[in-house]
Scaffold this active site. Structure first.
Site, PDB file in Angstrom:
ATOM      1  N   TYR A  30      14.809   0.489 -10.948  1.00 13.02           N
ATOM      2  CA  TYR A  30      14.793   1.359  -9.768  1.00 13.02           C
ATOM      3  C   TYR A  30      15.769   2.523  -9.933  1.00 13.02           C
ATOM      4  CZ  TYR A  30      14.873   2.621  -4.790  1.00 13.02           C
ATOM      5  OH  TYR A  30      14.788   3.284  -3.588  1.00 13.02           O
ATOM      6  N   ASN A  58       7.831  11.030  -1.419  1.00 14.63           N
ATOM      7  CA  ASN A  58       8.531   9.895  -0.823  1.00 14.63           C
ATOM      8  C   ASN A  58       8.034   8.542  -1.345  1.00 14.63           C
ATOM      9  OD1 ASN A  58       9.995   8.392   1.480  1.00 14.63           O
ATOM     10  ND2 ASN A  58       7.837   7.878   1.807  1.00 14.63           N
ATOM     11  N   LYS A  84      14.989   6.576 -10.181  1.00 12.22           N
ATOM     12  CA  LYS A  84      15.506   7.530  -9.203  1.00 12.22           C
ATOM     13  C   LYS A  84      16.435   8.557  -9.858  1.00 12.22           C
ATOM     14  CE  LYS A  84      13.408   6.080  -5.467  1.00 12.22           C
ATOM     15  NZ  LYS A  84      12.377   6.924  -4.830  1.00 12.22           N
ATOM     16  N   ASP A 131      -2.899   7.220  -4.979  1.00 12.62           N
ATOM     17  CA  ASP A 131      -2.014   6.482  -5.881  1.00 12.62           C
ATOM     18  C   ASP A 131      -1.299   7.570  -6.665  1.00 12.62           C
ATOM     19  OD1 ASP A 131      -0.780   5.254  -7.989  1.00 12.62           O
ATOM     20  OD2 ASP A 131      -2.524   4.109  -8.658  1.00 12.62           O
ATOM     21  N   ASP A 142      -1.038   7.790   1.595  1.00 11.40           N
ATOM     22  CA  ASP A 142      -0.522   6.444   1.322  1.00 11.40           C
ATOM     23  C   ASP A 142      -1.479   5.718   0.395  1.00 11.40           C
ATOM     24  OD1 ASP A 142       1.845   4.740   2.745  1.00 11.40           O
ATOM     25  OD2 ASP A 142       0.225   3.408   2.063  1.00 11.40           O
ATOM     26  N   SER A 162       4.680   4.506   6.437  1.00 14.18           N
ATOM     27  CA  SER A 162       5.689   3.598   7.002  1.00 14.18           C
ATOM     28  C   SER A 162       7.093   4.060   6.640  1.00 14.18           C
ATOM     29  CB  SER A 162       5.471   2.166   6.488  1.00 14.18           C
ATOM     30  OG  SER A 162       5.718   2.132   5.095  1.00 14.18           O
TER      31      SER A 162
END
Lengths: 253, 204
Positions: free
Chosen positions: A153, A89, A157, A62, A36, A15
């Site tokens: 988060y 991603n 990153k 996973d 995914d 997605s």
């Protein structure tokens, strides 16, 4: 086409940005593995790409689990050949202020966003090194610069950015480039979950005043993935409509 | 790669009349469907709409002696002069790309080129903010002096990649930013340097 004959693995490929990258790479001639955490979604996305004339298989993974990651790369090699392009991603975002974020939320974020990049890159690099060629593209986020409510988060990153640079330095001599995209506001299901007033405030903080599309990120990923990009490595490219230049802190909540 | 979708062939101005990098950029753009006009860098008011402007001030040479103030002023003057000829947001917008040097991160042999390169980045980021509402993107390609046969000076920042950077590599990166699909990327610096930027703290 520019990616003819290449095998690409895109994690979180079912997605949003991941799907757009899988579609872009397939349209450029690559055989793609849509990986995914939800197998059904991976299979459905792959079927969609195949229906559009591409070559794709959907596989479960996973990314925070070593056994699952090793199984993904073994199956990739068996079904489509050894991986030439890896797109890290898969990622999650749990927005929570510093006083409220729990240990579980922290570890889950680091596990998927950071450990996932380590495990998948290790598996891919092991396969790419003897062949002296490869492309690894990491999807970080503009948020690694820091943002309200994004302690976990943005930390995760930031680790992706550091990983990109260390991998680029270590793997350069093998003809493997490692680059990173840092998307800003992109129109994905993740973003559409936000309340309308939050989205409005986020848009006001945008120099372009617009939302990006997953295809904008996919286009940049393709630029790094092409064989011709052989002298570009370790770079962080923001696909953010200028938000990385200066964003008014209107997103405060 | 495709080029900006306008009714007629999109036009770009590429400065740096005697630069081999500018020549490679012009050739790359022509092969992607652009009509390219080479220019000296002196402000010109184009007769027809301009969708792309590439400013190549020649910082990718082994010599120093660049004049930072002059180089930055020329960029501002050029942008000012083409501004009335840039398509609006609804017409597809426009792209400006500045060719700069990795020297902007610091390089002992070329402090002038380094100062000019750093100033161009600051200028481009400001122009990007200024022009974003008008649908104009402004980006920087920062490179190392490209390989010209085997004659490159020894004291250049060295690539980590097996292949040295060529003028064509730089041209491909410029063409990427000029593409109509790169509209959500603005104010960015992309190093085309074989990883030579990576050991500087300023590079991220």
């Amino acid at each position: 086409m520019s990616l003819d004959g290449k095998t690409a693995v895109i994690t979180g490929g079912a997605s949003g940005i991941g799907l757009a990258i899988a579609q872009e790479f397939a349209a450029a001639g690559a055989r793609v593995v849509v990986a995914d955490i939800v197998e059904d979604r991976a299979v459905t996305a792959a079927a969609r790409i195949s229906a559009d004339g591409g070559t794709a298989v959907g596989l479960p993974v996973d990314v925070s689990d070593r056994t699952a990651v090793e199984a993904l790369f073994a199956r990739t090699e068996a079904e489509l050949g050894p991986v030439d392009i890896l797109v890290n991603n898969a990622g999650i975002s749990i927005d929570r202020g510093v006083r409220r974020i729990t240990d579980d939320e922290w570890h889950k974020t680091i596990g998927i966003n950071q450990t996932g990049v380590f495990l998948c890159s290790q598996a891919a690099a092991t396969s790419m090194i003897p062949r002296k060629t490869g492309r690894i593209i990491n999807i970080a986020s503009r948020a690694w610069l820091g943002w309200f409510g994004q302690l976990a988060y943005s930390t995760s990153k930031g680790g992706v950015v550091s990983a990109t640079r260390s991998l680029a330095i270590e793997l350069a001599k093998y003809g493997i480039t490692v680059n990173c995209l840092a998307p800003g506001l992109i129109d994905t299901p993740l973003l559409r979950n936000e309340p309308a007033e939050v989205l409005e405030r986020l848009l006001q903080a945008q120099p372009t005043g617009t939302l990006g599309a997953p295809e904008d990120v996919a286009w940049a990923a393709r630029f790094f993935a092409e064989p011709d990009a052989r002298t570009i490595t370790g770079q962080v490219l923001y696909v953010c409509g200028g938000k990385s230049l200066y964003a008014r802190p209107a997103g405060q909540r | 790669m495709t080029s900006l979708q306008h009714p007629e062939q999109p036009a770009a101005i590429v400065t740096g009349a005697d630069s081999p990098v500018a020549a490679a950029i012009a050739s790359r753009l022509r092969s992607s469907g652009w009509r390219v006009e080479r220019a000296t860098g002196t402000p010109v008011v184009p007769k027809a709409p301009i969708s792309g402007l590439v400013y190549e001030p020649g910082l990718l040479a082994s010599a120093d002696g660049a004049r930072p103030g002059q180089i930055v002023d020329q960029l501002f003057d050029l942008v000012e002069s083409v501004r009335p000829r840039l398509p609006t947001s609804s017409e597809g917008g426009a792209r400006i790309v500045v060719v700069s040097s990795r020297d902007g991160l610091g390089w002992a042999d070329r402090p002038h080129a380094a100062a000019a390169s750093g100033a161009l980045v600051a200028a481009a980021r400001s122009l990007a903010l200024q022009l974003a509402p008008a649908g104009v993107t402004v980006n920087v390609v920062a490179a190392v002096p490209p390989e010209a046969g085997t004659s490159r000076a020894a004291a250049e920042p060295s690539e980590l990649t097996p292949d040295a950077v060529t003028a064509e590599d730089i041209a491909r990166t410029v063409a990427f930013f000029l593409d109509d699909r790169s509209g959500y990327i603005t104010g960015q610096v992309l190093y085309c340097c074989g990883g030579a930027s990576l050991l500087s703290s300023l590079s991220v």
